[in-house]
Write a protein that holds these residues in place. Structure first.
Motif, PDB file in Angstrom:
ATOM      1  N   LEU A 258       0.823  -1.207   0.000  1.00 34.63           N
ATOM      2  CA  LEU A 258       0.000   0.000   0.000  1.00 34.63           C
ATOM      3  C   LEU A 258       0.861   1.262   0.000  1.00 34.63           C
ATOM      4  O   LEU A 258       0.462   2.297  -0.539  1.00 34.63           O
ATOM      5  CB  LEU A 258      -0.928  -0.001   1.219  1.00 34.63           C
ATOM      6  N   GLY A 259       2.055   1.169   0.600  1.00 30.81           N
ATOM      7  CA  GLY A 259       2.946   2.324   0.632  1.00 30.81           C
ATOM      8  C   GLY A 259       3.471   2.718  -0.733  1.00 30.81           C
ATOM      9  O   GLY A 259       3.949   3.837  -0.925  1.00 30.81           O
ATOM     10  N   VAL A 260       3.384   1.809  -1.698  1.00 29.19           N
ATOM     11  CA  VAL A 260       3.810   2.100  -3.070  1.00 29.19           C
ATOM     12  C   VAL A 260       2.616   2.144  -4.021  1.00 29.19           C
ATOM     13  O   VAL A 260       2.527   3.032  -4.879  1.00 29.19           O
ATOM     14  CB  VAL A 260       4.832   1.052  -3.556  1.00 29.19           C
ATOM     15  N   PHE A 261       1.686   1.207  -3.877  1.00 31.14           N
ATOM     16  CA  PHE A 261       0.600   1.071  -4.840  1.00 31.14           C
ATOM     17  C   PHE A 261      -0.760   1.537  -4.312  1.00 31.14           C
ATOM     18  O   PHE A 261      -1.743   1.510  -5.059  1.00 31.14           O
ATOM     19  CB  PHE A 261       0.462  -0.391  -5.272  1.00 31.14           C
ATOM     20  N   GLY A 262      -0.844   1.940  -3.044  1.00 33.41           N
ATOM     21  CA  GLY A 262      -2.139   2.266  -2.452  1.00 33.41           C
ATOM     22  C   GLY A 262      -2.811   3.479  -3.067  1.00 33.41           C
ATOM     23  O   GLY A 262      -2.158   4.405  -3.542  1.00 33.41           O
ATOM     24  N   ASP A 263      -4.136   3.468  -3.026  1.00 36.96           N
ATOM     25  CA  ASP A 263      -4.946   4.584  -3.505  1.00 36.96           C
ATOM     26  C   ASP A 263      -5.004   5.650  -2.406  1.00 36.96           C
ATOM     27  O   ASP A 263      -5.515   5.375  -1.318  1.00 36.96           O
ATOM     28  CB  ASP A 263      -6.358   4.085  -3.826  1.00 36.96           C
ATOM     29  N   PRO A 264      -4.525   6.864  -2.661  1.00 35.66           N
ATOM     30  CA  PRO A 264      -4.538   7.899  -1.621  1.00 35.66           C
ATOM     31  C   PRO A 264      -5.924   8.182  -1.061  1.00 35.66           C
ATOM     32  O   PRO A 264      -6.060   8.546   0.116  1.00 35.66           O
ATOM     33  CB  PRO A 264      -3.973   9.131  -2.346  1.00 35.66           C
ATOM     34  N   GLU A 265      -6.965   8.018  -1.890  1.00 36.24           N
ATOM     35  CA  GLU A 265      -8.328   8.258  -1.421  1.00 36.24           C
ATOM     36  C   GLU A 265      -8.748   7.242  -0.361  1.00 36.24           C
ATOM     37  O   GLU A 265      -9.632   7.508   0.448  1.00 36.24           O
ATOM     38  CB  GLU A 265      -9.305   8.186  -2.607  1.00 36.24           C
ATOM     39  N   VAL A 266      -8.096   6.085  -0.379  1.00 41.12           N
ATOM     40  CA  VAL A 266      -8.430   5.021   0.576  1.00 41.12           C
ATOM     41  C   VAL A 266      -7.445   4.999   1.745  1.00 41.12           C
ATOM     42  O   VAL A 266      -7.841   4.861   2.900  1.00 41.12           O
ATOM     43  CB  VAL A 266      -8.438   3.645  -0.132  1.00 41.12           C
ATOM     44  N   THR A 267      -6.148   5.156   1.453  1.00 39.61           N
ATOM     45  CA  THR A 267      -5.127   5.045   2.497  1.00 39.61           C
ATOM     46  C   THR A 267      -4.960   6.315   3.315  1.00 39.61           C
ATOM     47  O   THR A 267      -4.468   6.269   4.440  1.00 39.61           O
ATOM     48  CB  THR A 267      -3.761   4.692   1.885  1.00 39.61           C
ATOM     49  N   GLY A 268      -5.337   7.468   2.748  1.00 36.30           N
ATOM     50  CA  GLY A 268      -5.116   8.726   3.437  1.00 36.30           C
ATOM     51  C   GLY A 268      -3.685   9.211   3.373  1.00 36.30           C
ATOM     52  O   GLY A 268      -3.302  10.158   4.054  1.00 36.30           O
ATOM     53  N   LYS A 269      -2.857   8.548   2.540  1.00 32.62           N
ATOM     54  CA  LYS A 269      -1.447   8.921   2.372  1.00 32.62           C
ATOM     55  C   LYS A 269      -1.158   9.089   0.882  1.00 32.62           C
ATOM     56  O   LYS A 269      -1.772   8.421   0.053  1.00 32.62           O
ATOM     57  CB  LYS A 269      -0.531   7.824   2.929  1.00 32.62           C
ATOM     58  N   PRO A 270      -0.229   9.967   0.513  1.00 34.74           N
ATOM     59  CA  PRO A 270       0.091  10.140  -0.910  1.00 34.74           C
ATOM     60  C   PRO A 270       0.608   8.845  -1.528  1.00 34.74           C
ATOM     61  O   PRO A 270       1.281   8.041  -0.863  1.00 34.74           O
ATOM     62  CB  PRO A 270       1.184  11.216  -0.899  1.00 34.74           C
ATOM     63  N   ALA A 271       0.315   8.638  -2.810  1.00 33.80           N
ATOM     64  CA  ALA A 271       0.815   7.460  -3.519  1.00 33.80           C
ATOM     65  C   ALA A 271       2.339   7.493  -3.562  1.00 33.80           C
ATOM     66  O   ALA A 271       2.940   8.537  -3.805  1.00 33.80           O
ATOM     67  CB  ALA A 271       0.263   7.428  -4.939  1.00 33.80           C
ATOM     68  N   MET A 320       8.232  -2.304 -10.636  1.00 33.86           N
ATOM     69  CA  MET A 320       7.964  -3.314  -9.614  1.00 33.86           C
ATOM     70  C   MET A 320       6.882  -4.275 -10.058  1.00 33.86           C
ATOM     71  O   MET A 320       6.898  -5.451  -9.673  1.00 33.86           O
ATOM     72  CB  MET A 320       7.566  -2.635  -8.307  1.00 33.86           C
ATOM     73  N   GLU A 321       5.969  -3.776 -10.869  1.00 35.98           N
ATOM     74  CA  GLU A 321       4.887  -4.632 -11.361  1.00 35.98           C
ATOM     75  C   GLU A 321       5.397  -5.563 -12.454  1.00 35.98           C
ATOM     76  O   GLU A 321       5.240  -6.789 -12.377  1.00 35.98           O
ATOM     77  CB  GLU A 321       3.765  -3.741 -11.895  1.00 35.98           C
ATOM     78  N   THR A 322       5.992  -5.005 -13.495  1.00 33.25           N
ATOM     79  CA  THR A 322       6.418  -5.822 -14.635  1.00 33.25           C
ATOM     80  C   THR A 322       7.624  -6.690 -14.300  1.00 33.25           C
ATOM     81  O   THR A 322       7.796  -7.767 -14.880  1.00 33.25           O
ATOM     82  CB  THR A 322       6.758  -4.926 -15.843  1.00 33.25           C
ATOM     83  N   GLY A 323       8.440  -6.243 -13.351  1.00 26.60           N
ATOM     84  CA  GLY A 323       9.606  -7.030 -12.961  1.00 26.60           C
ATOM     85  C   GLY A 323       9.290  -8.203 -12.051  1.00 26.60           C
ATOM     86  O   GLY A 323      10.135  -9.071 -11.833  1.00 26.60           O
ATOM     87  N   GLY A 324       8.088  -8.218 -11.472  1.00 29.27           N
ATOM     88  CA  GLY A 324       7.667  -9.357 -10.653  1.00 29.27           C
ATOM     89  C   GLY A 324       7.772  -9.162  -9.163  1.00 29.27           C
ATOM     90  O   GLY A 324       7.384 -10.053  -8.391  1.00 29.27           O
ATOM     91  N   ALA A 325       8.254  -7.998  -8.704  1.00 24.30           N
ATOM     92  CA  ALA A 325       8.405  -7.787  -7.258  1.00 24.30           C
ATOM     93  C   ALA A 325       7.046  -7.759  -6.567  1.00 24.30           C
ATOM     94  O   ALA A 325       6.872  -8.345  -5.490  1.00 24.30           O
ATOM     95  CB  ALA A 325       9.170  -6.488  -6.996  1.00 24.30           C
TER      96      ALA A 325
END
Length: 369
Positions: A258-271, A320-325
């Motif tokens: 979530l710290g990298v991919f989270g939606d700011p509207e849901v997490t309350g933190k910037p993407a 991170m997505e395409t590389g598989g992490a």
């Protein structure tokens, strides 16, 4: 999963919600009392308590409810004031950790609102006070976090004293507090040390931070404290550990995602906030292992850059997505969840508590914020 999702029982869900509400009400009552004590010293001292009260109005009460199910799993009555006080203590401990964590991470927001040190900084600016508003904000927030921590310890002491095992409860609470401080230090050390270690070492260091900064105090210790306060024996506490250790790690791995991919509207933190803060999480460790040297250089350059643009965040997300992490971490979450739920199935617990804990575990494993 080792067994299919159980159908939630409305009465159990309602009782759990009522307990979470009771925790919030008890904190309001407690903090109202401290607000009066602060006002008796000086009206200028009340923002310390008001800041805590504002912060604890939000949150999921996960740690409180985990302790409640741990208490019931060992035979404790769900409405006993002892577990209510212990749950309040855990929520206040969490609030103190968040206040200090936001200072360490230079975070501007928490739960969609200004972080405590930023709120004090704004107070300084709006009042037109002398000297540096940023320094004032950090100083006031440190004191607020220290006050919150001391209140947590005070409330927990009353719960421990009312339990059949005061020494064991105090010992575990002290262990939790020490582990969080050590884990926080290792976290900020990894941000600045830039060790350049091999991928296996980077992964091991990230897992150590994950365990001791968050996983154990978020899941392992709340469940164990509930059990100890209720008089659980060593066998049950061992089962609790087998349930909570993988669940806590899965919880924090999700937080890393979530710290990298989270939606700011849901997490309350910037993407991408974890990227700007330079967090060397397991997600980052996997990326550095899987990506090409030039891509690794891109990730390394982005880590810790407070001015990272949305476009740059998007680029790292793509790598991170395409590389598989990302897929690796998501797979770990699933495997850890399976291990936790399997251990829960085998635990010698009260069946109502087992069903409630299963439901909560599934919520944790499927969380989006």
């Amino acid at each position: 999963m080792p067994f299919p999702p159980s159908a939630p029982q409305p009465t159990d869900v309602d009782h759990e919600s009522a307990f979470a509400q009771a925790v919030g009400d008890r904190m309001v009552e407690l903090l109202d009392g401290y607000h009066g004590r602060a006002a008796a010293i000086s009206a200028s001292a009340t923002p310390l308590v008001e800041s805590i009260a504002g912060l604890v109005r939000g949150g999921k009460r996960m740690r409180a409810v985990l302790s409640w199910w741990g208490w019931q799993g060992a035979g404790g009555h769900p409405d006993d004031p002892c577990i209510l006080d212990a749950a309040v203590a855990l929520e206040l401990f969490q609030a103190a950790a968040l206040i200090h964590d936001d200072i360490l991470d230079r975070s501007d927001t928490r739960r969609g609102a200004p972080s405590i040190h930023r709120a004090f900084e704004v107070r300084h600016q709006q009042a037109g006070w002398r000297q540096d508003p940023g320094h004032f904000g950090v100083s006031a927030a440190i004191l607020t976090g220290d006050l919150c921590l001391s209140l947590s310890e005070e409330v927990f002491a009353s719960a421990a004293d009312a339990s059949p095992n005061p020494a064991g409860a105090r010992s575990l609470f002290n262990e939790m507090r020490f582990e969080v401080m050590a884990g926080q230090y290792l976290d900020i050390l990894d941000e600045v040390e830039v060790p350049g270690q091999d991928p296996a070492e980077a992964l091991q260091r990230a897992r150590t931070v994950l365990r001791f900064k968050s996983a154990r105090y978020s899941v392992v210790h709340p469940l164990g404290l509930g059990g100890i306060l209720s008089g659980a024996d060593g066998d049950l506490l061992e089962h609790y550990g087998r349930i909570s250790a993988p669940l806590g790690e899965a919880f924090q791995l999700q937080d890393d995602l979530l710290g990298v991919f989270g939606d700011p509207e849901v997490t309350g933190k910037p993407a991408g906030d974890d990227l700007r803060e330079g967090k060397r999480t397991e997600l980052v460790a996997h990326a550095l292992d899987l990506l090409t040297p030039s891509q690794v250089a891109e990730v390394e350059a982005a880590l810790g850059d407070p001015e990272l643009t949305p476009a740059a965040v998007s680029r790292i997300q793509t790598l991170m997505e395409t590389g598989g992490a990302r897929a690796r971490v998501e797979r770990e979450v699933l495997d850890l969840g399976d291990a936790s739920l399997t251990a829960l199935l085998e635990a010698p617990m009260d069946q109502d508590a087992k069903a409630g804990l299963e439901r909560l575990a599934r919520q944790i494993l499927d969380r989006k914020h």
